[in-house]
Every structure is written in C-alpha cells, then in structure tokens.
Design a protein around this motif. Structure first.
Motif, PDB file in Angstrom:
ATOM      1  N   CYS A  84      18.669  19.278  13.589  1.00 28.93           N
ATOM      2  CA  CYS A  84      20.058  19.485  13.838  1.00 28.93           C
ATOM      3  C   CYS A  84      20.904  18.952  15.563  1.00 28.93           C
ATOM      4  O   CYS A  84      21.692  19.462  15.053  1.00 28.93           O
ATOM      5  CB  CYS A  84      19.291  21.245  14.665  1.00 28.93           C
ATOM      6  SG  CYS A  84      18.334  22.179  13.489  1.00 28.93           S
ATOM      7  N   SER A 128      24.578  18.263  14.816  1.00 27.31           N
ATOM      8  CA  SER A 128      25.438  19.527  15.108  1.00 27.31           C
ATOM      9  C   SER A 128      26.827  18.644  15.529  1.00 27.31           C
ATOM     10  O   SER A 128      27.519  18.192  15.869  1.00 27.31           O
ATOM     11  CB  SER A 128      24.418  20.125  16.681  1.00 27.31           C
ATOM     12  OG  SER A 128      23.938  20.815  15.475  1.00 27.31           O
ATOM     13  N   ALA A 144      26.777  25.940  14.880  1.00 23.75           N
ATOM     14  CA  ALA A 144      27.643  24.359  15.523  1.00 23.75           C
ATOM     15  C   ALA A 144      29.276  24.443  14.672  1.00 23.75           C
ATOM     16  O   ALA A 144      29.765  23.870  14.721  1.00 23.75           O
ATOM     17  CB  ALA A 144      26.662  23.061  14.801  1.00 23.75           C
TER      18      ALA A 144
END
Ligand code: AMP
Length: 398
Positions: free
Chosen positions: A303, A307, A340
C-alpha cells in the motif's frame, strides 16, 4: 460533427440515443437511476433552447421481441420528475406510425420516450433500414450512450449516415467520457501511472500492452499480480494463477524493461487460508506465500509502495481492485489506493477511474467525488483503453 454546447436546438427535434439500461426490481421500480440522471443535463439543454427531445434506448436483454419486463414505460414517471415535471410522452413502438405521428405533433419543451430498441433484432444487427426509420424521427442525432459506444448497433452507429456532419454530435455524457479518456491516452502529463487490478491477466493484456506505449509506471495488483509473481519464480501458494499466461506475463515484463516503463508488483500480501469472508488471515511477502494460503489483498508495505508512486504521478488511470474488496478483511488495499488517488487529485493530478469494479469500489468507499473523473461505461472504457476505435464515437466524428 457539431459541438453540442454551441448548437441552438430552438424548433429542432433532437433524437438522442441515451443509455437508460437501468436495473428494475420485481415491481418495475428503478433501483439505481445513475444512468438516467447522467443524461438529464443533455436533455435539459435541448429543452431550454426551445427544442423537442426524442429519447431512444435499450433496456436489458429481451430475447423474443416485446416483453413487459423490459419496457421503457416503467421509466416515464421518474424521468419526468428528474426533468422538473416536463411532459414525457411515450411511444410503445420505437418505429412505425404512432412514433412518427407523436413525434410530428410535439411541442417545444416536450419529451418523447421511445419503447425499447432491442424489441427489434435489427437494433443489435445494425440493420440499415431500421436505422433509417429511426432517423426520420429527428432533425439532429445526438449520441449520449457511452455504455454502448463499443457496439456498432443501428441507433448507436449505423444511424449516423442519415445525418450530415453538422447534424451529428455527442451529448454531454459522451463529451465528458471522450475528453477524459483522450486526456489520459493522448495528452497525459508525465509521470503517468496506470493502476491495473482485478482477477485475471487474460482480461487485461490488451490494456497493459497499449499502456506500455504511454505510461511511465504500471502498478499491478489484485489476483492478476500472482501470475506475474509466479512468472518471476515466486512461491504463491493457492493464489490465483493463470498457468497459461505465465509466458505472457514474462513478455510484458520484458517489453516494459525495454521501453523503460516501471512495473510495480505488490511487495507483500494479506493472505488467507480459504476464499471466504471468515478465513484466517496473515501477512506474507507476495513471492513467498506458504502452501495452503492465498493472497487476497495487497499488504501494508505494498500500500505504501503503490501510494508513493501515485503521489508522484501527474496522470493516474485506475482499472480494477487491488484485492477481494467485496469482503471486509480484504478491502484495505483497494481503500488505500482510492485514498492515494484522491490525495494526488487534490494536489493537482488528473485521475480517471474506469471499468467495472474499481468504479464500484470508489463509490462504495466514498471517493467518487474526490477523483477527476469516474467513467460510466464499463466495457466501452475498457475497449477505449485497449486502443480500439469505438463505433459509437467514430460514427459521430467521421
Ligand atoms: P475484474 O472484473 O477483472 O476487474 O476483477 C474484479 C474481481 O477481482 C473482484 O470481484 C475481486 O474480488 C477479484 N479479485 C481481486 N483481487 C483478487 C485476488 N487476490 N484473488 C482473487 N480475486 C481477486
């Protein structure tokens, strides 16, 4: 083609192909009116100019001609409400005497909704005579049905030949879809990241190949990432894997390297001991998943990794979820990516979310109004990203 917003429809009959293919429940109530709402600004512009609106659409997949279940008459009341009480007439046959007569007697400010086009097999066959009959109902033809733009049907494409260029145009839905897709595919500010997820590599090969020519970074998440992991020699346990696409995955990695496109695979995964909402879960590197376990979402590190790429991109295209977001335990990755993308958008990047489940995800997680554009056309947008010419767009432009 003519430009919709600068056209004055006063005294003209605008024949508009809309996408009113909305879900109805057992008592024929509309359970999601997004598509009807989307067409309202186009309809209102014609009415406000002093024009007449004639709407044609399909609804569902009728097999053997007319069927109550697929009648567009169920939409009349709600459509009139959405149009602020405008008079909405209905023709229970989209061609023929009644439709012609009603159309000829209409007054400015009125709307005529035609019965389901697909009650005629000729619609999907792209029959020219059927298209010609429809064309007689309007002075100008407006295509505002992006959801069917990838089909060469009578009302979406073939009909174009019965209108000269200055009497063919996109409606506002189509204008928005085409402009945002063009911006991403042909005018993308770099860095340009494409986020591709979902279940299968096989569904996304053409998109990835087209994006290899355009993007600077491609993030690959969801079930399809594990075929890539396996191709690189990783252990993926019981994760989704398309054995017959391993060579394709290797080929994509090789091409990306040759073109200088950076492919990002998830460094870690949320793993589960079965494909179920109540599965036991743990974390593992995506290339070292223990046997008996499967990757159902991208992990915490992935993640952050993804991001960061998104944060530094000026153009973002997102198609496909990062995990099995329908289950609570496996939706964190998709949510983190949505966040994001929203943050990058707030800082000035252009973001387009298109195609099926990623659209459902941004809606579900409340990010739909925090990205630049959410496409309404699943299949049509996918084909656009694959680099195909869409007949419903070409017919208006040519
Ligand atoms: P697609 O229609 O190809 O975009 O795929 C969407 C589907 O992929 C969703 O229903 C997700 O639940 C599913 N999906 C995403 N990640 C995974 C995964 N790691 N394993 C199995 N299915 C997944």
């Amino acid at each position: 083609m003519s430009k919709f917003s600068s056209h004055n429809f006063k005294g003209q009959k605008a024949l508009i192909r809309v996408d009113f293919n909305v879900p109805l429940n057992d008592t024929f109530e509309i359970t999601d009116d997004t598509r009807i709402k989307a067409a309202v600004p186009t309809i209102k512009k014609v009415l406000n100019d002093g024009g007449i609106v004639i709407l044609m659409s399909h609804l569902g997949r009728p097999k053997e001609g007319p069927a109550e279940k697929y009648s567009l008459k169920h939409l009349i009341k709600h459509l009139s409400e959405l149009l602020g009480g405008a008079r909405v007439l209905f023709a229970n046959d989209c061609i023929g005497e009644q439709a012609g007569l009603t159309a000829s007697m209409m007054r400015p400010g009125e709307v005529l909704l035609l019965e389901n086009l697909r009650f005629y097999k000729e619609e999907e066959k792209g029959d020219e005579k059927f298209a010609e009959k429809l064309s007689k109902l309007g002075d100008v033809w407006i295509n505002d049905a992006f959801g069917t733009a990838h089909r060469a049907h009578a009302s979406t494409a073939v009909i174009a030949k019965f209108f000269p260029a200055e009497k063919r145009m996109f409606g506002l839905v189509m204008e928005g879809e085409v402009a945002s897709a063009e911006k991403v595919l042909h005018k993308a500010e770099k860095p340009f990241v494409a986020i591709i997820g979902g279940a299968k590599v096989s569904d996304k090969i053409l998109i990835i190949e087209n994006l290899l020519e355009r993007a600077t970074d491609i993030i690959i998440g969801g079930g399809m990432a594990y075929t890539f992991m396996k191709a690189e020699g990783g252990q993926i346990g019981n994760s989704l894997c398309e054995q017959d696409r391993i060579d394709t995955a290797l080929e994509i990695l090789r091409k990306a390297e040759a073109k200088g496109v950076c492919i990002h695979l998830p460094s870690d995964s949320v793993i589960a001991d079965k494909f179920a909402a109540d599965a036991q879960t743990s974390m593992a590197p995506s290339n070292n998943i223990p046997s008996g376990w499967m990757g159902l979402d991208i992990g915490i590190n992935a993640c952050e990794q993804f991001s960061n790429v998104i944060k530094h991109s000026k153009t973002i295209l997102w198609n496909g979820p990062m995990g099995v977001f329908e289950m609570h335990n496996f939706q964190h990755g998709t949510k983190a990516i949505a966040k994001a993308v929203a943050e990058a958008t707030e800082s000035g990047s252009f973001s387009l979310v298109g195609g099926g489940d990623s659209v459902a995800a941004v809606n579900q997680f409340g990010y739909a109004d925090k990205v630049s554009y959410v496409s309404t056309g699943g299949g049509a947008m996918l084909e656009y990203f694959e680099g195909k010419t869409l007949p419903g767009i070409a017919a208006v432009q040519e």
